[in-house]
Design a protein around this motif. Structure first.
Motif, short mmCIF file in Angstrom:
data_model
loop_
_atom_site.label_atom_id
_atom_site.label_comp_id
_atom_site.label_asym_id
_atom_site.label_seq_id
_atom_site.Cartn_x
_atom_site.Cartn_y
_atom_site.Cartn_z
N TYR A 195 0.82 -1.21 0.00
CA TYR A 195 0.00 0.00 0.00
C TYR A 195 0.86 1.26 0.00
O TYR A 195 0.50 2.28 -0.62
CB TYR A 195 -0.92 -0.01 1.21
CG TYR A 195 -1.77 1.22 1.32
CD1 TYR A 195 -2.86 1.42 0.47
CD2 TYR A 195 -1.49 2.19 2.28
CE1 TYR A 195 -3.64 2.57 0.56
CE2 TYR A 195 -2.27 3.33 2.38
CZ TYR A 195 -3.34 3.51 1.52
OH TYR A 195 -4.11 4.65 1.61
N LYS A 241 -1.15 4.85 -6.98
CA LYS A 241 -2.58 4.62 -7.18
C LYS A 241 -2.83 4.27 -8.63
O LYS A 241 -2.18 4.80 -9.52
CB LYS A 241 -3.37 5.86 -6.77
CG LYS A 241 -3.31 6.15 -5.29
CD LYS A 241 -4.17 7.37 -4.95
CE LYS A 241 -4.14 7.63 -3.45
NZ LYS A 241 -4.97 8.80 -3.08
N PRO A 242 -3.79 3.41 -8.93
CA PRO A 242 -4.68 2.69 -8.00
C PRO A 242 -4.12 1.36 -7.53
O PRO A 242 -4.81 0.62 -6.82
CB PRO A 242 -5.93 2.47 -8.85
CG PRO A 242 -5.38 2.24 -10.23
CD PRO A 242 -4.17 3.16 -10.35
N CYS A 249 -2.00 0.64 -5.36
CA CYS A 249 -1.77 0.51 -3.93
C CYS A 249 -2.94 -0.17 -3.22
O CYS A 249 -2.79 -0.72 -2.13
CB CYS A 249 -1.53 1.89 -3.31
SG CYS A 249 -2.93 3.01 -3.44
N HIS A 250 -4.11 -0.15 -3.85
CA HIS A 250 -5.28 -0.77 -3.24
C HIS A 250 -5.18 -2.30 -3.23
O HIS A 250 -6.01 -2.97 -2.59
CB HIS A 250 -6.55 -0.34 -3.96
CG HIS A 250 -6.84 1.13 -3.80
ND1 HIS A 250 -6.52 2.07 -4.76
CD2 HIS A 250 -7.40 1.81 -2.78
CE1 HIS A 250 -6.89 3.27 -4.34
NE2 HIS A 250 -7.42 3.15 -3.15
N LEU A 259 -4.56 -3.07 0.32
CA LEU A 259 -5.78 -3.00 1.14
C LEU A 259 -6.66 -4.22 0.91
O LEU A 259 -7.29 -4.73 1.84
CB LEU A 259 -6.55 -1.72 0.81
CG LEU A 259 -5.86 -0.40 1.17
CD1 LEU A 259 -6.75 0.78 0.80
CD2 LEU A 259 -5.50 -0.36 2.65
N ALA A 260 -6.73 -4.68 -0.34
CA ALA A 260 -7.52 -5.87 -0.63
C ALA A 260 -6.96 -7.09 0.08
O ALA A 260 -7.71 -7.93 0.61
CB ALA A 260 -7.56 -6.10 -2.14
N THR A 264 -7.92 -6.95 3.68
CA THR A 264 -9.33 -7.30 3.85
C THR A 264 -9.54 -8.81 3.83
O THR A 264 -10.23 -9.38 4.69
CB THR A 264 -10.18 -6.64 2.75
OG1 THR A 264 -10.01 -5.22 2.80
CG2 THR A 264 -11.65 -6.98 2.93
#
Length: 328
Positions: free
Chosen positions: A115, A120-121, A123-124, A127-128, A131
């Protein structure tokens, strides 16, 4: 004198496998303890967050090891000569939540690196991964409760087969995604960097492969054993040390920072002479970026360590920054 009928019970695939797995688990826990000792002695100036992370992982590993050892003691000593009672392993089952917590901490650590370093994008992706790992942790808590309450391992395995398979699959997928994404990032940095930095980047690539490959392969093999060999405990034996592979990947990544510093010093010896002559070293031995960070071309290779700015040419030239407190 009646001879009676002697019934032979083959425990090689059940208690034999579990005992071998516990021995491997205890051995790897010794390596985890050594790695933790090396970390605290080598990096006393690290942030309290990393020190707390290492302490939490070690305490969870201690709990996990004690639980596994007790279950083997219960099966081989307390229930000695009673193979008919070896139908459930409540303590070992309750350690599923502990293993899930260890996996969550380690995968979160590596996911946060993604991250912070990826633009971007992309880096998500980190986060995934966090999660999925969090959902996996809550599922492991559920499995832990159900395993502690189960009266039969066979029934537990039949009822929760889909969730166990999902946990193993998701863990392996997260490891592969983290490793593959980081490899792609490092390869791009290697192509854009100078030749003298190639050795350092290659070392980072090797560490990335090592941290993700072993855990993902182990989870995949365990899943295969779980699906292909339902009548033995080989998969459960592998589970007993799977979490410890995650702990070792985390600690080896943290301790590898000293080796990277040595690589940088050896590949750019002029930097050490320059910083000593100018008095630009901090108390922890890193270079003060406020004094030397004045060039426009930067290759940022972060490794979760103190900031080190290395100037290739004092008068004019690019500088190379290792800033792992915020990035890799």
């Amino acid at each position: 004198m009646s001879t009676g009928l002697l019934t032979h019970v083959d425990l090689s695939g059940s208690m034999g496998a579990l005992q071998i797995g516990s021995i491997i688990a205890v051995y790897i826990f010794g390596i985890v303890t050594l790695q933790a000792h090396i970390y605290y002695t080598t990096f006393p100036g690290d942030s309290w967050k990393y020190k707390t992370l290492v302490a939490a992982v070690w305490l969870l590993e201690l709990t996990h090891t004690v639980g596994i050892s007790y279950e083997v003691y219960r099966a081989t000593i307390v229930l000695y000569g009673r193979p008919d009672l070896l139908t459930s392993f409540p303590v070992l089952g309750s350690m599923t939540g502990v293993g899930g917590a260890i996996t969550l901490l380690v995968q979160t650590y590596f996911s946060l690196r993604l991250y912070k370093v990826l633009p971007k994008p992309w880096c998500h992706i980190g986060l995934a991964c966090i999660t999925v790992s969090t959902m996996r942790f809550f599922a492991s808590i559920y499995l832990s409760v159900r395993a502690a309450q189960a009266t039969s391992l066979a029934t537990y395995r039949h009822d929760q087969a889909w969730l166990i398979s999902a946990l193993l699959t998701s863990g392996a997928v997260v490891d592969i995604v983290i490793a593959a994404t980081m490899l792609q990032y490092l390869m791009k940095k290697r192509e854009k960097g100078l030749q003298r930095m190639a050795t350092v980047v290659d070392r980072l690539i090797a560490y990335t492969i090592r941290s993700g490959l072993l855990t993902s392969i182990s989870a995949a093999v365990m899943l295969i054993c779980f699906q292909a060999m339902p009548n033995n405990l080989v998969w459960l034996a592998m589970y007993s040390f799977l979490a410890k592979l995650y702990s070792n990947s985390l600690l080896s990544a943290l301790n590898a920072r000293q080796t990277l510093r040595d690589e940088i010093t050896n590949s750019m010896p002029s930097v050490d002479r320059f910083t000593r002559s100018k008095g630009g070293l901090r108390r922890d031995g890193s270079v003060d970026p406020a004094r030397f960070y004045n060039a426009s071309q930067v290759i940022s290779i972060e490794m979760k360590t103190t900031t080190e700015t290395i100037q290739d040419d004092v008068k004019a030239g690019p500088s190379y920054q290792l800033d792992a407190d915020q990035k890799i």
